[in-house]
Design a protein around this motif. Structure first.
Motif, mmCIF file in Angstrom:
data_model
loop_
_atom_site.group_PDB
_atom_site.id
_atom_site.type_symbol
_atom_site.label_atom_id
_atom_site.label_comp_id
_atom_site.label_asym_id
_atom_site.label_seq_id
_atom_site.Cartn_x
_atom_site.Cartn_y
_atom_site.Cartn_z
ATOM 1 N N VAL A 37 0.559 -1.332 5.089
ATOM 2 C CA VAL A 37 1.278 -1.738 5.041
ATOM 3 C C VAL A 37 2.550 -0.919 5.186
ATOM 4 O O VAL A 37 3.930 -1.431 4.945
ATOM 5 C CB VAL A 37 1.393 -2.558 3.099
ATOM 6 C CG1 VAL A 37 0.586 -3.489 3.722
ATOM 7 C CG2 VAL A 37 1.488 -1.631 2.543
ATOM 8 N N PRO A 159 -3.578 -3.364 0.884
ATOM 9 C CA PRO A 159 -1.745 -3.935 1.302
ATOM 10 C C PRO A 159 -0.884 -4.370 0.254
ATOM 11 O O PRO A 159 0.142 -4.035 -0.137
ATOM 12 C CB PRO A 159 -2.151 -4.726 2.402
ATOM 13 C CG PRO A 159 -3.936 -4.865 2.813
ATOM 14 C CD PRO A 159 -4.531 -4.002 2.079
ATOM 15 N N SER A 295 -1.537 -6.818 9.949
ATOM 16 C CA SER A 295 0.001 -6.063 8.791
ATOM 17 C C SER A 295 1.132 -5.318 10.206
ATOM 18 O O SER A 295 1.877 -5.501 10.144
ATOM 19 C CB SER A 295 -0.743 -5.013 7.883
ATOM 20 O OG SER A 295 -1.523 -4.894 7.507
ATOM 21 N N THR A 309 4.137 -8.555 3.693
ATOM 22 C CA THR A 309 3.295 -7.683 4.113
ATOM 23 C C THR A 309 1.546 -7.890 2.560
ATOM 24 O O THR A 309 0.969 -8.859 3.649
ATOM 25 C CB THR A 309 3.399 -6.347 5.352
ATOM 26 O OG1 THR A 309 4.118 -6.818 6.060
ATOM 27 C CG2 THR A 309 1.655 -6.533 5.703
#
Length: 479
Positions: A37, A159, A295, A309
């Motif tokens: 991310v 993430p 991502s 994200t």
């Protein structure tokens, strides 16, 4: 009464040991996915490209895969606790260096090399110590479930946590977070005691370690160079294949000469273990491949920031957590083979849903159902796959099989980022939707390979050597 008190204290002591081991697996898996991310942030800050960030992520995963087998062998010679501590310290240094890196080269040195080598040293002891300390079949399965779940959650939540930290502070703070977790693990691991003494007389196959590591590196780097030059790809992969062939021929020669090679060929004579290793490889390939592809697509094509994200990836985290929380109940009702087969089926459906729904909707939450299914499917089969492989061998082979098992899993992670990532990056600037679809189709094909391997697993596996040996040599406080 006294026996009950002793048993309760032993169980409590084992739980104290399990916490740092599970946390170590969590942070290493987190490190493999949290950078996904940060692609735009790192690219801007370090003046690099998406391919540069992909390179750093892939090298980290690849270094782990290439050195996991040597790392497992070193535990016999220097001791499991000592290797675990050394790996944590090296990882912590790499995290701090990454946090202050002025360019991509230093980031690769800190994150990809130092953290990768540190992980290769500390992860094999996690699984070896778990196998040795938890001698009962049920207790061992539960401990592996906790550690596997921690690893899966680390990969799936990477993430989100990385996105929160990056958006609130900076991508550099995510590496500071890793360093702080390492300090906490070092403090918690003071309760960990190695149940077996180190054997300094054990030989170490240095040439085998170099050949196997270089071979794996060249093969994966060849895959990553596919969009640059077809000839370079072929050359790197051919060179890697030759080095791996040289490695296996050297192993056979050492065995015939009565010497101890880096990896015994007898490990590959167990059909159940071999199939379990295939399922491990494909599970992590799908999870990390999907993580990088989605991502990169969200950030580069749709322009989402790190936190946006990361929030979308909560669907995968929720799915993985849900499967992990139900893992013990599933294991009581269904065989390990059934759980792995079901996991692959759910994951294949997840990839298909991710492909179909995202293509037809601009809504970012269209990613959620597919990500949830992938997380749930992978989460449901992580523990049985690990348990099948580890329990196929006795205590005397745990150093070798643990290194091989972790190497195969991390190779899957690096291949996921390399293969699916390369397919995406090759066309993301010109035909992003087509490149995204192609990458997802590749992941679906990999899932089908894993499903076939799972279907070939025996319906009623033979009693594990590890279980028999553990029952015969069980000591108070070990299970």
């Amino acid at each position: 009464m006294a026996g009950h008190v002793t048993q309760d204290r032993s169980a409590q002591a084992l739980r104290r040991v399990l916490v740092p081991l599970a946390l170590a697996q969590f942070i290493c898996s987190f490190a493999g996915s949290n950078m996904n991310v940060m692609i735009n942030d790192i690219s801007r800050d370090l003046d690099t490209t998406v391919q540069g960030v992909q390179l750093a992520i892939t090298i980290f995963l690849l270094v782990m895969a290439a050195l996991m087998i040597p790392g497992g062998k070193l535990t016999d010679r220097y001791g499991r606790k000592r290797c675990f501590t050394a790996g944590l310290a090296l990882y912590g240094v790499g995290a701090v260096l990454s946090a202050v890196s002025p360019g991509l080269g230093v980031l690769i040195l800190g994150n990809s090399i130092l953290e990768g080598v540190g992980t290769a040293l500390l992860i094999p002891p996690v699984y070896i110590l778990t196998t040795l300390l938890y001698t009962g079949v049920t207790a061992r399965a539960k401990a592996f479930g906790t550690i596997s779940a921690a690893g899966g959650v680390g990969a799936a939540a990477g993430p989100l946590i990385g996105g929160l930290i990056t958006t609130a502070i900076s991508w550099r703070a995510a590496f500071v977070f890793q360093a702080l977790v390492i300090v906490a693990i070092l403090w918690l691991s003071r309760h960990v005691v190695d149940p077996l003494p180190a054997d300094p007389t054990r030989s170490f196959d240095t040439s085998g370690a170099i050949l196997s590591a270089l071979g794996l590196v060249l093969v994966v780097m060849g895959i990553m160079s596919a969009d640059d030059s077809g000839w370079l790809m072929v050359g790197l992969m051919a060179a890697g294949a030759l080095l791996l062939l040289w490695f296996f021929l050297g192993v056979r020669a050492k065995e015939r000469a009565g010497k101890e090679p880096l990896l015994s060929t007898s490990l590959f004579r167990n059909r159940t273990s071999n199939l379990g290793l295939v399922t491990q490889n494909t599970q992590w390939l799908m999870l990390m491949g999907a993580s990088f592809v989605v991502s990169a697509y969200l950030q580069v094509v749709r322009g989402y920031n790190a936190i946006e994200t990361g929030v979308i990836f909560t669907a995968a985290t929720v799915g993985l957590l849900a499967a992990s929380l139900e893992a013990e109940r599933f294991a009581r009702r269904r065989s390990q083979r059934t759980l792995i087969v079901a996991g692959f089926l759910v994951t294949v459906v997840g990839v298909a849903v991710l492909l179909v729904m995202v293509k037809g909707s601009p809504n970012p939450w269209a990613f959620a159902p597919g990500l949830f299914l992938i997380g749930f499917g992978v989460g449901g089969m992580l523990t049985p796959s690990v348990n099948i492989v580890q329990s196929s061998f006795g205590e005397d082979r745990q150093g070798e099989i643990s290194g091989l098992s972790r190497s195969v899993s991390n190779l899957g992670s690096s291949l996921g980022t390399a293969i699916a990532g390369t397919v995406l990056v090759a066309g993301i600037s010109s035909t992003p939707s087509r490149a995204y679809a192609a990458a997802m189709i590749v992941l679906a094909a990999v899932a089908l390979v894993g499903l076939v391997a799972a279907l070939l697993l025996p319906k009623t596996p033979a009693p594990s050597p590890a279980a028999h040996r553990g029952q015969k040599s069980a000591r108070p406080g070990k299970g």
